[in-house]
Design an enzyme around this catalytic site. Structure first.
Site, PDB file in Angstrom:
ATOM      1  N   ARG A 233     -71.802   9.029 -34.933  1.00 47.52           N
ATOM      2  CA  ARG A 233     -72.655   9.785 -34.244  1.00 47.52           C
ATOM      3  C   ARG A 233     -71.762  10.686 -33.101  1.00 47.52           C
ATOM      4  NH1 ARG A 233     -76.405   7.041 -30.607  1.00 47.52           N
ATOM      5  NH2 ARG A 233     -74.912   8.027 -29.000  1.00 47.52           N
ATOM      6  N   HIS A 237     -77.487  10.418 -28.723  1.00 54.12           N
ATOM      7  CA  HIS A 237     -78.623   9.972 -29.529  1.00 54.12           C
ATOM      8  C   HIS A 237     -79.751  10.939 -29.485  1.00 54.12           C
ATOM      9  CE1 HIS A 237     -82.220   7.472 -30.652  1.00 54.12           C
ATOM     10  NE2 HIS A 237     -82.641   7.833 -29.695  1.00 54.12           N
ATOM     11  N   TYR A 246     -71.343   4.959 -22.067  1.00 58.31           N
ATOM     12  CA  TYR A 246     -71.204   3.827 -22.859  1.00 58.31           C
ATOM     13  C   TYR A 246     -70.019   3.746 -23.842  1.00 58.31           C
ATOM     14  CZ  TYR A 246     -74.660   6.118 -25.862  1.00 58.31           C
ATOM     15  OH  TYR A 246     -75.277   7.266 -26.637  1.00 58.31           O
TER      16      TYR A 246
END
Lengths: 339, 329
Positions: A233, A237, A246
């Protein structure tokens, strides 16, 4: 796999167009025209490869990120934008498009897909070359959900004509793969009693080949397959997420080097089946489609307040009708009200 | 008119059979519904006659039962799901409220989910935990679902067929303690002549107090009315039958005559169906009321152990006690 040169080129066109449309949607969100957007950046090959492997009679059950599959099913890319803009709940007729509505509850659609596949078998539409198959999309995070595991059980027990297509993009929002599994995801299938295979999800040709084989096995009556499309990805998100919190830049850079579109371009170059004018044409057409999408998003009307009472029940409800009328009178009671 | 005396269980079985015969898209699915015929035998004999593709023994997974039913419905089937006991519906709750209830709305009318979810509910059967729950309010509170409850064999026979024929998803609450009680059922009457599904019904006319009940408590209310008559009090008992949508026209008409109302249900009182009904009656019948609407319900505790459940469940005496209290204002 027997692709003509033209078919290779068209796959590239799909990849570029799908990315360009996705980038436009991200921009629209940043400009306040969409409330939120779930970008597929980095996952184009998995979606175009699997999406183009579907036959017209096959049925797809997406999550909320399969805009690339939607595009490859020949569906107008404007279709899910109402959901992300907040003017509707993303409603279309799954049977008309052979593509279910976007499902936001993680993994819930895998059960719907399995039930649909059971229906195909009950209708006697498996066991031949032109049988029907189902593809269920979900991510690595979803594999922890009970519903997904129940779907695996049902599919194996009833030998349903379904391909479980897991885009392992390495993250469920901020949580890395190690929070969802101790073993490679494709190996989960063995525990349930059906084949599992991992494919390079950034390779559109491999994704196509593996999905087509699995779909054909399903339509021939050989039951379910789990495909783990190993990808990344590249974006967040959703537009509400900040991945810098993160994950580290070097990880993203490493995956950038495996970009699915760059790889397909390199393939076309090496095979000498595309030239600069083709690539320019693809970029130009993709941009025009993006502009057209933008214009239509900006043109979307807000729903009339009273429409929030519509379509709650197929057979209607007198008490809801009364509630609607009361609210209608209330709205009309304001001076200068348009009601 | 061919009226047969049969149990509620047999009435449900016969109604299911009629629906399976009438429409090849109707399927029955759930745990133990096939070979065993269901733990309460409600689906007894159906798999033998209709085959294991129409009467399906499912894996032990309630969310799976409802979730696959959604997919089957999109495919054009009319699934009738059985949840084995009320207390086991919760694993399916997400599929029911997030998907079954919302897909017609989400699709703006393009998707229809003609799913029936049958749930044996209520207590009074001496069972262990999770087998005597009354979860109807959780479903009635969810827009997009319809919820009904039968109270007699005749109603069970007709209502199950009507629910299956409905294009809306219906949670069908079956009062399991009444499964073995008998009543007259006309199995020749055409379904089109049956009392409407989403309508309340006066099951015992009266003049002094309106008593509202549904499912297992209808008989309790009628028994209370019989006892009250001996003391010269005339209770009008109304079976609500449909919990969502509620049909309260006959209820308002009754309360405007009697001026007093008692609602009875096994489910805990706090935020139960009685609370909604009481609020609406207060709004629509305010000037007719001689006393507040009173509720006789289970207590706001988890359902108790079997040896003390008779103290938890509303019974004839507690109904009559509430009736007396409505005269205290």
């Amino acid at each position: 796999m027997d692709f003509t040169d033209d078919e290779y080129r068209e796959l590239y066109r799909d990849l570029v167009t799908v990315r360009r449309l996705d980038a436009e949607a991200t921009a629209l969100q940043r400009q306040g025209e969409l409330g939120i957007w779930a970008s597929l950046l980095g996952q184009e090959a998995a979606q175009v490869g699997s999406g183009r492997a579907l036959r017209a009679q096959d049925m797809a059950f997406p999550t909320y990120r399969e805009h690339g599959v939607l595009y490859c099913r020949g569906i107008d890319p404007i279709m899910p934008l109402g959901l992300f803009r907040g003017v509707d709940q993303g409603g279309w007729d799954p049977n008309e498009f052979k593509f279910n509505m976007y499902t936001i509850v993680i993994g819930a659609q895998t059960l719907h897909a399995t039930g649909y596949a059971m229906g195909i078998a009950m209708d006697g539409k498996t066991g031949s070359d032109d049988g029907e198959a189902v593809i269920a999309y979900f991510g690595d995070g979803a594999t922890s959900q009970g519903d997904v595991n129940e779907a695996f059980i049902w599919a194996t027990v009833f030998h349903s004509p379904i391909v479980f297509f897991c885009q392992n993009n390495q993250y469920a929002i901020s949580e890395p793969l190690e929070r969802q599994t101790r073993i490679p995801l494709y190996r989960r299938a063995a525990g349930f009693g059906f084949p599992g295979v991992r494919v390079d999800g950034n390779d559109v040709l491999a994704s196509y080949a593996v999905t087509r084989t699995a779909l054909d096995n399903a339509r021939l009556g050989q039951g379910p397959t789990l495909i783990e499309a190993y990808t990344y990805r590249m974006g967040a998100h959703t537009t509400s997420d900040d991945p810098t919190r993160y994950r580290i830049a070097s990880e993203v850079e490493a995956w950038q080097a495996k970009d699915p579109i760059a790889r397909m371009k390199a393939f076309l170059d090496r095979q000498q089946i595309a030239d600069e004018s083709f690539f320019a044409d693809v970029d130009g057409q993709a941009r025009r489609e993006a502009v057209h999408l933008r214009e239509r998003v900006l043109d979307m009307p807000d729903p009339d307040p009273l429409t929030l009472f519509d379509h709650v029940y197929a057979d209607g409800s007198p008490e809801l009708d009364e509630q609607r009328e009361q609210f209608g009178r209330y709205l009309a009671s304001f001076e200068g009200s348009a009601h | 008119m061919m009226a047969e005396t049969m149990t509620m269980g047999k009435a449900l079985n016969t109604g299911l059979r009629r629906s399976l015969e009438a429409d090849p898209k109707v399927i029955v699915m759930g745990e133990d519904v096939g070979k065993l015929g269901g733990v309460f035998r409600i689906t007894d004999g159906l798999q033998k006659d209709f085959g294991d593709e129409r009467v399906i023994d499912t894996p032990l997974a309630e969310s799976g039962i409802v979730g696959t039913a959604v997919g089957l419905a999109i495919r054009g089937y009319r699934p009738v799901c059985e949840i084995q006991f009320d207390g086991f519906v919760y694993p399916a709750y997400d599929q029911i409220v997030s998907q079954v209830a919302k897909m017609h709305f989400r699709s703006q009318g393009k998707v229809r989910l003609p799913i029936v979810i049958r749930i044996p509910f209520g207590g009074g059967i001496g069972a262990v935990e999770h087998h005597s729950e009354s979860p109807e309010a959780y479903f009635a509170h969810t827009a997009g679902l319809k919820v009904v409850s039968c109270s007699s064999p005749a109603d069970a026979y007709a209502m199950i067929q009507q629910a299956i024929a409905s294009d809306d998803p219906i949670v069908f609450m079956e009062p399991k303690r009444r499964y073995w009680e008998k009543g007259e059922v006309d199995t020749d009457a055409p379904l089109s002549d049956a009392y409407p599904l989403h309508a309340a019904r006066v099951v015992r006319p009266g003049t002094d107090v309106t008593v509202l009940a549904y499912g297992p408590m209808v008989r309790t209310a009628v028994d209370a009315a019989t006892a009250a008559a001996e003391d010269g009090r005339s209770l009008e008992v109304v079976d609500l039958r449909t919990l969502s949508p509620l049909d309260l026209g006959a209820v308002y008409e009754s309360v405007r005559r009697t001026g007093r109302c008692v609602v009875v249900h096994e489910a805990p009182g706090n935020l139960g169906m009685g609370a909604e009904v009481a609020a609406r009656i207060t709004e629509h019948c305010f000037y007719s009321l001689e006393a507040p609407v009173l509720r006789v319900t289970g207590f706001d505790t988890p359902y108790p152990a079997a040896r003390v459940e008779e103290d938890y469940l509303p019974d004839l005496d507690r109904v009559l006690d509430a009736v007396d209290r409505t005269f205290g204002w």
